[in-house]
Design a protein around this motif. Sequence first.
Motif, PDB file in Angstrom:
ATOM      1  N   LEU A 226       0.835  -1.214   0.000  1.00 33.08           N
ATOM      2  CA  LEU A 226       0.000   0.000   0.000  1.00 33.08           C
ATOM      3  C   LEU A 226       0.864   1.257   0.000  1.00 33.08           C
ATOM      4  N   VAL A 227       1.894   1.263   0.840  1.00 29.64           N
ATOM      5  CA  VAL A 227       2.773   2.431   0.928  1.00 29.64           C
ATOM      6  C   VAL A 227       3.597   2.567  -0.347  1.00 29.64           C
ATOM      7  N   ALA A 228       4.096   1.459  -0.879  1.00 34.06           N
ATOM      8  CA  ALA A 228       4.856   1.498  -2.134  1.00 34.06           C
ATOM      9  C   ALA A 228       4.004   2.102  -3.249  1.00 34.06           C
ATOM     10  N   ARG A 229       2.759   1.685  -3.320  1.00 33.33           N
ATOM     11  CA  ARG A 229       1.840   2.222  -4.332  1.00 33.33           C
ATOM     12  C   ARG A 229       1.642   3.720  -4.156  1.00 33.33           C
ATOM     13  N   ASP A 230       1.439   4.156  -2.917  1.00 34.32           N
ATOM     14  CA  ASP A 230       1.231   5.584  -2.643  1.00 34.32           C
ATOM     15  C   ASP A 230       2.467   6.410  -2.998  1.00 34.32           C
ATOM     16  N   LEU A 231       3.648   5.806  -2.861  1.00 31.64           N
ATOM     17  CA  LEU A 231       4.901   6.515  -3.116  1.00 31.64           C
ATOM     18  C   LEU A 231       5.412   6.296  -4.548  1.00 31.64           C
ATOM     19  N   GLU A 232       4.559   5.747  -5.393  1.00 31.23           N
ATOM     20  CA  GLU A 232       4.848   5.586  -6.826  1.00 31.23           C
ATOM     21  C   GLU A 232       6.003   4.629  -7.097  1.00 31.23           C
ATOM     22  N   ARG A 233       6.058   3.580  -6.299  1.00 32.02           N
ATOM     23  CA  ARG A 233       6.953   2.463  -6.575  1.00 32.02           C
ATOM     24  C   ARG A 233       6.118   1.290  -7.072  1.00 32.02           C
ATOM     25  N   ASP A 234       6.728   0.415  -7.861  1.00 32.72           N
ATOM     26  CA  ASP A 234       6.093  -0.858  -8.174  1.00 32.72           C
ATOM     27  C   ASP A 234       6.301  -1.792  -6.991  1.00 32.72           C
ATOM     28  N   PHE A 235       5.444  -2.788  -6.877  1.00 33.94           N
ATOM     29  CA  PHE A 235       5.591  -3.753  -5.789  1.00 33.94           C
ATOM     30  C   PHE A 235       5.179  -5.128  -6.262  1.00 33.94           C
ATOM     31  N   ILE A 236       5.650  -6.121  -5.544  1.00 34.69           N
ATOM     32  CA  ILE A 236       5.187  -7.494  -5.722  1.00 34.69           C
ATOM     33  C   ILE A 236       5.222  -8.137  -4.350  1.00 34.69           C
ATOM     34  N   GLY A 237       4.145  -8.832  -3.990  1.00 34.39           N
ATOM     35  CA  GLY A 237       4.053  -9.369  -2.643  1.00 34.39           C
ATOM     36  C   GLY A 237       3.644 -10.821  -2.613  1.00 34.39           C
ATOM     37  N   CYS A 238       3.823 -11.420  -1.450  1.00 37.88           N
ATOM     38  CA  CYS A 238       3.446 -12.813  -1.240  1.00 37.88           C
ATOM     39  C   CYS A 238       2.814 -12.965   0.135  1.00 37.88           C
ATOM     40  N   GLU A 239       1.659 -13.599   0.175  1.00 39.77           N
ATOM     41  CA  GLU A 239       0.970 -13.868   1.441  1.00 39.77           C
ATOM     42  C   GLU A 239       0.217 -15.191   1.298  1.00 39.77           C
ATOM     43  N   PHE A 240       0.259 -16.016   2.336  1.00 45.49           N
ATOM     44  CA  PHE A 240      -0.387 -17.327   2.279  1.00 45.49           C
ATOM     45  C   PHE A 240      -1.869 -17.254   2.616  1.00 45.49           C
ATOM     46  N   ASN A 241      -2.250 -16.273   3.476  1.00 44.00           N
ATOM     47  CA  ASN A 241      -3.638 -16.172   3.945  1.00 44.00           C
ATOM     48  C   ASN A 241      -4.354 -15.019   3.246  1.00 44.00           C
ATOM     49  N   LYS A 242      -5.159 -15.345   2.293  1.00 43.49           N
ATOM     50  CA  LYS A 242      -5.860 -14.362   1.458  1.00 43.49           C
ATOM     51  C   LYS A 242      -6.696 -13.388   2.283  1.00 43.49           C
ATOM     52  N   GLU A 243      -7.284 -13.856   3.378  1.00 42.13           N
ATOM     53  CA  GLU A 243      -8.209 -13.035   4.159  1.00 42.13           C
ATOM     54  C   GLU A 243      -7.532 -11.852   4.846  1.00 42.13           C
ATOM     55  N   TYR A 244      -6.217 -11.897   4.985  1.00 39.23           N
ATOM     56  CA  TYR A 244      -5.507 -10.793   5.636  1.00 39.23           C
ATOM     57  C   TYR A 244      -5.322  -9.581   4.719  1.00 39.23           C
ATOM     58  N   VAL A 245      -5.265  -9.808   3.411  1.00 34.84           N
ATOM     59  CA  VAL A 245      -4.813  -8.787   2.475  1.00 34.84           C
ATOM     60  C   VAL A 245      -5.851  -7.676   2.294  1.00 34.84           C
ATOM     61  N   ASP A 246      -5.390  -6.429   2.322  1.00 35.16           N
ATOM     62  CA  ASP A 246      -6.255  -5.271   2.127  1.00 35.16           C
ATOM     63  C   ASP A 246      -7.032  -5.400   0.819  1.00 35.16           C
ATOM     64  N   SER A 247      -8.322  -5.118   0.881  1.00 34.66           N
ATOM     65  CA  SER A 247      -9.208  -5.341  -0.267  1.00 34.66           C
ATOM     66  C   SER A 247      -8.910  -4.432  -1.458  1.00 34.66           C
ATOM     67  N   SER A 248      -8.152  -3.366  -1.242  1.00 34.64           N
ATOM     68  CA  SER A 248      -7.836  -2.461  -2.351  1.00 34.64           C
ATOM     69  C   SER A 248      -6.673  -2.957  -3.201  1.00 34.64           C
ATOM     70  N   LEU A 249      -6.009  -4.014  -2.751  1.00 34.58           N
ATOM     71  CA  LEU A 249      -4.860  -4.550  -3.487  1.00 34.58           C
ATOM     72  C   LEU A 249      -5.270  -5.667  -4.435  1.00 34.58           C
ATOM     73  N   ASN A 250      -4.632  -5.727  -5.566  1.00 31.42           N
ATOM     74  CA  ASN A 250      -4.867  -6.788  -6.527  1.00 31.42           C
ATOM     75  C   ASN A 250      -4.215  -8.063  -6.025  1.00 31.42           C
ATOM     76  N   ILE A 251      -4.931  -9.181  -6.066  1.00 32.11           N
ATOM     77  CA  ILE A 251      -4.366 -10.448  -5.631  1.00 32.11           C
ATOM     78  C   ILE A 251      -4.453 -11.484  -6.747  1.00 32.11           C
ATOM     79  N   LYS A 252      -3.554 -12.447  -6.700  1.00 35.95           N
ATOM     80  CA  LYS A 252      -3.560 -13.570  -7.635  1.00 35.95           C
ATOM     81  C   LYS A 252      -3.359 -14.842  -6.840  1.00 35.95           C
ATOM     82  N   GLU A 253      -4.315 -15.750  -6.958  1.00 39.64           N
ATOM     83  CA  GLU A 253      -4.211 -17.031  -6.249  1.00 39.64           C
ATOM     84  C   GLU A 253      -3.486 -18.054  -7.106  1.00 39.64           C
ATOM     85  N   HIS A 254      -2.694 -18.879  -6.445  1.00 33.93           N
ATOM     86  CA  HIS A 254      -1.914 -19.892  -7.153  1.00 33.93           C
ATOM     87  C   HIS A 254      -2.322 -21.281  -6.684  1.00 33.93           C
TER      88      HIS A 254
END
Length: 254
Positions: A226-254
Amino acid sequence: MLNTIHIQDVFSFLESLEDSSIDLAIIDPPYNLNVATWDSFKSQKDFLDFSFKWIDLLLLKIKKSGSFYIFNTPYHCALFLHYLQEKAVFQNFITWYKKDGLSYTKKRFVNNQESILFYTMDCKKYYFDCESVRVPYASTSRIAHAHKNGILKNGKRWYPNENGKLCPDVWEIVSQRHKQKINGKTQKLHHPTIKPKEIIERMIKASSKKGDLVLDLFSGSGMTSLVARDLERDFIGCEFNKEYVDSSLNIKEH
């Protein structure tokens, strides 16, 4: 896929990344404090084996000019510090003073801090913008006087920087659970270990430029993304528990 949180095992995610592609990594991994199932390990050895495995994979993905920060307990950071000898360039052992000493122990001093390791991959060729993360001077009356008349130091008259002093390695930032009090009472957070926005902003401003790629490993709520996006950086993230992730972020399930 950039600007996305990947719902995926941390090892398969890291293996999928291109080597030497990350400008800055901010890692808030498990602490082995049993705050949730993902933070519980059978033994200290299992925890350290897990930690050293992702550290080794992570190092392959960071550019030679890149940097990384790791959150953990002071004890575990000391073990990580030892493990990282000759693998990366140590810059700072940062103390985060949380002002949040929730503890009932009477057998030792109350825990009131977490630690952050700051590393770069090269001893000279890395980005660090000290001017972007200046902090207020402690003595306002003395600094107000110095603005008018200066302070004599080594035969020269020193005047304070209008943006504050250079950032030290002790960060006094209130924990997120205290920031989100309602009527003076702490609330149950969406994720149990969310890091304050101010900390993440400081890291990203100091150690990356606009357009750089920030790795948000163990994303949790996605605060780093979220902060990277606000500061005009690109980001890539990894999280195992989908329910934790802020709803404004794009997610991809694998």
